[in-house]
Design an enzyme around this catalytic site. Structure first.
Site, PDB file in Angstrom:
ATOM      1  N   LYS A  85     -99.384  58.601  11.168  1.00  0.00           N
ATOM      2  CA  LYS A  85     -97.922  58.581  11.238  1.00  0.00           C
ATOM      3  C   LYS A  85     -97.249  58.558   9.870  1.00  0.00           C
ATOM      4  O   LYS A  85     -96.168  59.089   9.693  1.00  0.00           O
ATOM      5  CB  LYS A  85     -97.448  57.390  12.074  1.00  0.00           C
ATOM      6  CG  LYS A  85     -97.711  57.613  13.553  1.00  0.00           C
ATOM      7  CD  LYS A  85     -96.799  56.775  14.419  1.00  0.00           C
ATOM      8  CE  LYS A  85     -96.893  57.224  15.855  1.00  0.00           C
ATOM      9  NZ  LYS A  85     -98.204  56.884  16.459  1.00  0.00           N
ATOM     10  N   GLU A 107     -86.668  55.141  16.400  1.00  0.00           N
ATOM     11  CA  GLU A 107     -87.038  54.558  17.685  1.00  0.00           C
ATOM     12  C   GLU A 107     -88.516  54.229  17.606  1.00  0.00           C
ATOM     13  O   GLU A 107     -89.248  54.843  16.833  1.00  0.00           O
ATOM     14  CB  GLU A 107     -86.794  55.560  18.818  1.00  0.00           C
ATOM     15  CG  GLU A 107     -87.904  56.622  19.001  1.00  0.00           C
ATOM     16  CD  GLU A 107     -88.067  57.588  17.831  1.00  0.00           C
ATOM     17  OE1 GLU A 107     -87.098  57.771  17.069  1.00  0.00           O
ATOM     18  OE2 GLU A 107     -89.174  58.148  17.674  1.00  0.00           O
ATOM     19  N   SER A 374    -107.011  59.856  14.687  1.00  0.00           N
ATOM     20  CA  SER A 374    -105.589  59.644  14.374  1.00  0.00           C
ATOM     21  C   SER A 374    -105.289  58.240  13.868  1.00  0.00           C
ATOM     22  O   SER A 374    -104.328  58.040  13.127  1.00  0.00           O
ATOM     23  CB  SER A 374    -104.733  59.949  15.606  1.00  0.00           C
ATOM     24  OG  SER A 374    -105.133  59.162  16.713  1.00  0.00           O
TER      25      SER A 374
END
Ligand SMILES: *Cc1c(COP(=O)(O)O)cnc(C)c1O
Length: 393
Positions: A85, A107, A374
């Site tokens: 991320k 968010e 990930s």
């Protein structure tokens, strides 16, 4: 892209009138700013020294033996903050800075994107406001505290389902009221154009590095690339460099939850229909009357009823295969990889490994498969402990 901001029939800008100026400004600023030398050199330096890129492509020997072909792990779990991320939040925070924005909103569902955003806001000294469903604030108390520790203001959202969907709606409302000084930092390849393109571009470094590293290690391309799909940013990030390489299988793995026929899953690509959520058209889990259906997954990062428009398009084109793994299969795969490689993957990532396990038997010994790792599993310890029937062994 057939039409501006569209991937086939998906994507677009389904937004209220009041948001048009902000979205248009972003659309115009983005291509100009990323071309500048100062943006590119700042981005490059931060990706290297702050995030820790390039992440290794690691040949997993014991996993390879267990599957029956060569398995390579793209180690996004080794990035600062423990997942992919940060690639996107670093890129967008620089974009916001170059656009002269002073206030960042985001968010978050499980809190991973909220933490990644709070991290880069601290790095840049920018004000950070994160919307998070009240239900999620309670379930993910550690991430909620991490954001506060990093200096972000956390706003719990207490209406609707009190989860990600409502947090996103609230963030959009904030943006409408504060367009002049506020940048909305979206966490996946979703939302109105140009977000799906922006986020994909900043995550594309995963695939670019993988392709180069694979070439150096084997002299060729991988046979297949596997990634889990929530909104789709780690998948689009690693797929992007391979979309035009038709010999490479692209395999997206959705959260099968309690099973695809149970109604409790997050398999938007397999069980959804075309619909509109958060400003774009894509595959979407919905009821017969077109209401958004709540998603379910044991991994909070995959628990989203929509999916990125570009993935929806790649599926329809037949360019990308879609598989799924249930909660149980993901838990088993997490333990499998932990014990074979000494790497504890995030529960999201464990879905990709569960799919790898399903391919056993159909692979050839000469195949080279890349799994996009990930994120790391540290954040999932409580969930793993609660589900472990095997702790005494
Ligand atoms: C958020 C998250 C995901 C899912 O998001 P995508 O946008 O689909 O990549 C997957 N893995 C990890 C570790 C995450 O934190």
């Amino acid at each position: 892209m057939s039409k501006k901001g569209h991937f086939g029939g998906y994507g677009g800008q389904f937004i209220p009138e009041t948001l048009y100026p902000a979205v248009r400004a972003l659309e115009e600023a983005y291509p100009k700013i990323i071309k500048t030398k100062s943006f590119q050199s700042e981005l490059k330096a931060l990706l290297k020294d702050y995030v820790g890129r390039p992440s290794p492509l690691y040949k997993a020997t014991r996993l390879s033996e267990a599957v029956g072909c060569s398995v390579y792990l793209k180690r996004e779990d080794l990035n600062h903050t423990g997942a992919h991320k940060i690639n996107n939040t670093i890129g967008q925070i620089l974009l916001a800075k170059h656009m002269g924005k002073k206030r960042i909103i985001a968010e978050t569902g499980a809190g991973q994107h909220g933490v990644a955003t709070a991290t880069v806001c601290a790095l840049m000294g920018l004000k950070c406001v994160v919307y998070m469903g009240e239900e999620d604030v309670n379930r993910q108390a550690l991430n909620a505290y991490r954001m506060k520790l990093l200096g972000a203001e956390l706003i719990p959202v207490s209406h609707g389902s009190k989860t990600l969907k409502d947090a996103t709606t609230e963030a959009i409302r904030d943006w409408m009221l504060n367009v002049d000084d506020t940048y909305y930092l979206i966490g996946s390849v979703v939302g109105p154009h140009p977000y799906p393109t922006i986020v994909r571009d900043f995550q594309a470094i995963i695939g670019k590095e993988s392709k180069r590293q694979m070439r150096a290690m084997t002299g060729g391309l991988p046979t297949a690339v596997i990634a889990c799909v929530g909104g789709g940013s780690n998948a689009m990030g690693i797929f992007h460099s391979f979309v035009k390489e038709k010999s490479v299988r692209l395999i997206a793995v959705e959260a099968g939850g309690e099973g695809l026929s149970s109604g409790h899953h997050s398999a938007s690509l397999q069980k959804g229909q075309s619909g509109i959520l958060h400003g774009a058209k894509s595959y979407l889990l919905q009821t017969k009357t077109g209401q958004v259906q709540l998603a379910h997954s044991i991994s909070a990062g995959l628990d989203y009823p929509g999916v990125g428009p570009e993935l929806s398009f790649l599926k329809d084109e037949g360019r990308m295969e879609v598989m799924s793994a249930t909660d149980k299969q993901a838990l088993a795969a997490c333990q499998w990889v932990s014990r074979l490689e000494g790497i504890i993957p995030a529960l999201e990532t464990s879905h990709a490994f569960a799919a790898l396990k399903q391919l056993k038997g159909s692979v050839k010994k000469s195949d080279h498969i890349i799994v996009n790792v990930s994120g790391r599993g540290d954040k999932d310890m409580e969930t793993l402990m609660a589900h472990d029937k095997d702790t005494a062994s």
